[in-house]
Design an enzyme around this catalytic site. Structure first.
Site, mmCIF file in Angstrom:
data_model
loop_
_atom_site.group_PDB
_atom_site.id
_atom_site.type_symbol
_atom_site.label_atom_id
_atom_site.label_comp_id
_atom_site.label_asym_id
_atom_site.label_seq_id
_atom_site.Cartn_x
_atom_site.Cartn_y
_atom_site.Cartn_z
ATOM 1 N N PRO A 78 0.802 -1.229 0.000
ATOM 2 C CA PRO A 78 0.000 0.000 0.000
ATOM 3 C C PRO A 78 0.832 1.276 0.000
ATOM 4 O O PRO A 78 0.283 2.364 -0.141
ATOM 5 C CB PRO A 78 -0.811 -0.120 1.296
ATOM 6 C CG PRO A 78 0.048 -0.942 2.199
ATOM 7 C CD PRO A 78 0.777 -1.906 1.311
ATOM 8 N N THR B 113 1.650 -5.643 2.775
ATOM 9 C CA THR B 113 3.008 -5.553 3.313
ATOM 10 C C THR B 113 3.114 -4.276 4.140
ATOM 11 O O THR B 113 2.642 -3.212 3.721
ATOM 12 C CB THR B 113 4.052 -5.556 2.191
ATOM 13 O OG1 THR B 113 3.804 -4.470 1.295
ATOM 14 C CG2 THR B 113 3.977 -6.863 1.408
ATOM 15 N N SER C 262 1.903 -4.486 -6.894
ATOM 16 C CA SER C 262 2.923 -3.517 -6.496
ATOM 17 C C SER C 262 3.754 -3.169 -7.720
ATOM 18 O O SER C 262 3.409 -3.547 -8.840
ATOM 19 C CB SER C 262 3.833 -4.115 -5.416
ATOM 20 O OG SER C 262 4.655 -5.127 -5.971
ATOM 21 N N ASP D 182 7.928 -3.631 -8.937
ATOM 22 C CA ASP D 182 8.731 -4.847 -9.009
ATOM 23 C C ASP D 182 9.258 -5.300 -7.647
ATOM 24 O O ASP D 182 9.671 -6.445 -7.491
ATOM 25 C CB ASP D 182 9.916 -4.626 -9.950
ATOM 26 C CG ASP D 182 9.468 -4.331 -11.373
ATOM 27 O OD1 ASP D 182 8.747 -5.155 -11.941
ATOM 28 O OD2 ASP D 182 9.838 -3.261 -11.900
ATOM 29 N N ARG E 223 9.709 11.375 -4.905
ATOM 30 C CA ARG E 223 8.802 10.245 -5.131
ATOM 31 C C ARG E 223 7.346 10.690 -5.267
ATOM 32 O O ARG E 223 6.541 10.043 -5.934
ATOM 33 C CB ARG E 223 8.953 9.221 -3.998
ATOM 34 C CG ARG E 223 8.142 7.956 -4.188
ATOM 35 C CD ARG E 223 8.487 6.910 -3.161
ATOM 36 N NE ARG E 223 9.758 6.282 -3.438
ATOM 37 C CZ ARG E 223 9.906 5.242 -4.253
ATOM 38 N NH1 ARG E 223 8.860 4.720 -4.862
ATOM 39 N NH2 ARG E 223 11.090 4.701 -4.457
ATOM 40 N N ARG F 37 9.324 11.662 -11.785
ATOM 41 C CA ARG F 37 10.536 12.022 -11.037
ATOM 42 C C ARG F 37 11.790 11.504 -11.734
ATOM 43 O O ARG F 37 12.839 12.168 -11.707
ATOM 44 C CB ARG F 37 10.476 11.456 -9.617
ATOM 45 C CG ARG F 37 10.587 9.933 -9.528
ATOM 46 C CD ARG F 37 10.503 9.463 -8.075
ATOM 47 N NE ARG F 37 10.383 8.024 -7.957
ATOM 48 C CZ ARG F 37 11.398 7.191 -7.816
ATOM 49 N NH1 ARG F 37 12.635 7.661 -7.803
ATOM 50 N NH2 ARG F 37 11.193 5.892 -7.693
#
Length: 491
Positions: free
Chosen positions: A123, A154, A179, A181, A279, A285
Site C-alpha cells: 500500500p 506488506t 505492487s 517490481d 517520489r 521524477r
C-alpha cells in the site's frame, strides 16, 4: 494455448432466450459459443473471454471480459479497445440447463486455471494506489473467476520476503504481487532462502502493475502487444499460462541477493535512488532527475569482467580485453553449486574459473545490467533481453556529450539507444563489477542499485550513512536459467 480446431464439432445445441430474444445457442468442441440476436451473429471464446459460469433455475450466467461497447463476437486481447466485465445470461429449457452448465464448467476446469492465490499488496509503493487497484480492478476479476484468495498487505521493507519464507506452499496455486517490481523481488528472495527452495521456487508468481517501476509486468504484457494495466495483468494470471524466468545471483563473499530485473551503477543508479526525494511526483521524477543528473554529469573509475554469451564472442573481442583467470577477483567460491548452502539456494552450478572472461576498464558513465526488456512502463533499456535465455543484457555508457546523453534518454522508450556508437550492448552469462570513485573526486563513490533497492553505497554517496546489504566493493553476478516461474499471457 491449444491451437484452434480447423473443423470443430457441435457439442451442444439448444434454442435459448437472451435479452428477450429466442435464438439457437451452439457450443463447439473448440470452446466457442455462437448465437444471434437483433444486431447480428455473436461469439464467445471460453478460453479467452469467459472467467466463470453459474446456474440459477433455468438460467446460466457467463462472467466474461469483453471489449468496451461490443456485445459479442469479442476478443479481450485486442489493444484497440478497453476491456470491461460483462455477464451474458442464457435462459434454457429446464431439461437441458444442467447438461449445459456441467459441460461449460467441465470445459473451463479442463483449462487447469489456478484457483487459490496469496495476494500481496504494497500500500506504500509508488503513488500509494495499490490497494485501490486491488479493490477496484483485481478483486472483481478474482471473484468472477471463482477463485479463493488470501489478502495480505506488506507493512515494511522485506515483509513480503518474510511471508514467502514462512509460507505454507500447499495452500496456494500462486502468489500475486500487486505492487511495482519490489514485492516480486522480495518474494523470490524469500522462496530461495527456504530449506525447501527447490520446491518453493516452482510456485508460479504473478505481478500486477501498481508501483513506480513495473518492468516485469510491462515486459510480460508487451510480449503480446497488450497494455501494461492491472486488468490485463490480472487476466494473464487467471488464465494460468506460465513462462520461466532467469534469476541472477549477486554475490559478495557469503552475502547473496537474488535479482530478476536489473543492476545499475553510475548514472542510472544515481537517477533511480537519488530521485526518491521526488517520489511524490510518481514516475515523472525519473525523467526530471535524469535531466538534472546529466547536466551535472559524473564519471566513475572502475573495471568490469564478464563471460560473453554464446554467439557474441566476436563483438566481445572488439570492445574488451582477454582476462587472466588467475587475476580475477572472484567474490565467492568460483565453483558455485546450486543448493550448496544448508539454509537455501547457493547460486547457479557454474565453474567460473573454466569460463572465458573478458575485461573492460573504466571510467564509466553508467553500467546497466538487465534481465528483461523493460525497466518501467516507458523505458526499455534492453530490447533484446529474454526471460529465460540464461543471460543478462549489459548496457554500458563510457563516453558521450551531455546533449548526446539527453538524446539517448529520449530513445529509451523504443530501445533505439542501444544503436548509438556511445553505447556498448551485449549479453553475458557471468559478470564481475569493481566499482570505483568519481573521476573528479576520489573521496566519493557511487551507488549500486539492484531491482530498485540499494545494494551498496560508496563514501560520499547519497545517504551513505544508511546501512546496505553489501559494501561498495567488487560484486559477482551469475545467471541461473529458467529458475523461477511467472504467470504470463499466452504467446
Amino acid at each position: 494455448m491449444n491451437p484452434p480446431l480447423e473443423n470443430p464439432t457441435i457439442i451442444l445445441s439448444d434454442d435459448v432466450t437472451i435479452n428477450g430474444t429466442l435464438t439457437p445457442l451452439i457450443f463447439f468442441s473448440d470452446g466457442t459459443l455462437r448465437w444471434s440476436d437483433s444486431s447480428g451473429d455473436k461469439r464467445l471464446i471460453l478460453e479467452k473471454e469467459v472467467l466463470g459460469v453459474s446456474m440459477e433455475d433455468s438460467r446460466i450466467t457467463l462472467r466474461c471480459v469483453v471489449e468496451d461497447g461490443i456485445n459479442g463476437g469479442i476478443l479481450c486481447c485486442s489493444t484497440t479497445s478497453a476491456m470491461v466485465r460483462k455477464s451474458f445470461v442464457f435462459e434454457l429449457p429446464y431439461d437441458s440447463v444442467v447438461t449445459w452448465f456441467t459441460t461449460l464448467r467441465q470445459f473451463l476446469d479442463s483449462l487447469g486455471r489456478p484457483k487459490r492465490f496469496l495476494v500481496l499488496v504494497n500500500p506504500y509503493g509508488g503513488q500509494k494506489t495499490a490497494l485501490n487497484i486491488f479493490v477496484d480492478i483485481v478483486k472483481p476479476l478474482l471473484k468472477d473467476a471463482e477463485t479463493e484468495f488470501t489478502l495480505k498487505e506488506t507493512r515494511y521493507q522485506l515483509h513480503a520476503k518474510e511471508i514467502a519464507f514462512e509460507l505454507d506452499l500447499t495452500m496456494y496455486d500462486g502468489i500475486v504481487c500487486v505492487s511495482g517490481d519490489g514485492v516480486l523481488v522480495e518474494v523470490i528472495n524469500g522462496l530461495l532462502q527456504r530449506y525447501d527452495w527447490e520446491t518453493a521456487i516452482k510456485m508460479p508468481l504473478g505481478v500486477i502493475p501498481a508501483g513506480t517501476g513495473n518492468g516485469v509486468a510491462k515486459s510480460l504484457l508487451d510480449l503480446v502487444g497488450e497494455p501494461c494495466s492491472a486488468s490485463y495483468a490480472t487476466l494473464a494470471i487467471l488464465r494460468g499460462h506460465k513462462r520461466s524466468l532467469d534469476v541472477t545471483t549477486v554475490s559478495q563473499g557469503k552475502t547473496k541477493f537474488f535479482s530478476v530485473l536489473m543492476l545499475a551503477w553510475g548514472l542510472v543508479a544515481d537517477i533511480d535512488i537519488e530521485s526518491e526525494k521526488w517520489r511524490w511526483m510518481g514516475s515523472a521524477r525519473l525523467d526530471l532527475y535524469a535531466i538534472k543528473r546529466i547536466l551535472h554529469l559524473r564519471k566513475y573509475n572502475g573495471r568490469i569482467h564478464f563471460v560473453p554469451a554464446s554467439g557474441s564472442e566476436d563483438y566481445a573481442r572488439k570492445i574488451s580485453q582477454e582476462a587472466s583467470v588467475q587475476d580475477l577477483p572472484f567474490c565467492s567460491p568460483s565453483n558455485m553449486q546450486a543448493g550448496a548452502q544448508e539454509n537455501g539456494y547457493g547460486g547457479p552450478n557454474l565453474n567460473l574459473e573454466k569460463l572465458n572472461w573478458r575485461t573492460i576498464e573504466g571510467p564509466f558513465i553508467s553500467v546497466w545490467i538487465h534481465n528483461v526488456p523493460w525497466g518501467s512502463d516507458d523505458a526499455m533499456p534492453a530490447p533484446n533481453a529474454k526471460f529465460s535465455d540464461g543471460y543478462v543484457d549489459v548496457v554500458l555508457f563510457k563516453d558521450g556529450s551531455k546533449l548526446g546523453l539527453l538524446s539517448l534518454m529520449t530513445e529509451l522508450g523504443n530501445g533505439n539507444h542501444v544503436k548509438s556508437p556511445h553505447v556498448l550492448y551485449f549479453k553475458v552469462k557471468a559478470f564481475i563489477l569493481e566499482p570505483g570513485t568519481r573521476t573528479t573526486d576520489s573521496t566519493k563513490g557511487g551507488i549500486i542499485d539492484c531491482d530498485g533497492e540499494v545494494l551498496a553505497r560508496g563514501n560520499g554517496a547519497y545517504k551513505c550513512h544508511e546501512d546496505s546489504l553489501m559494501s561498495y566493493d567488487r560484486m559477482q553476478l551469475a545467471v541461473d536459467q529458467a529458475l523461477a516461474t511467472l504467470f504470463s499471457p499466452p504467446t
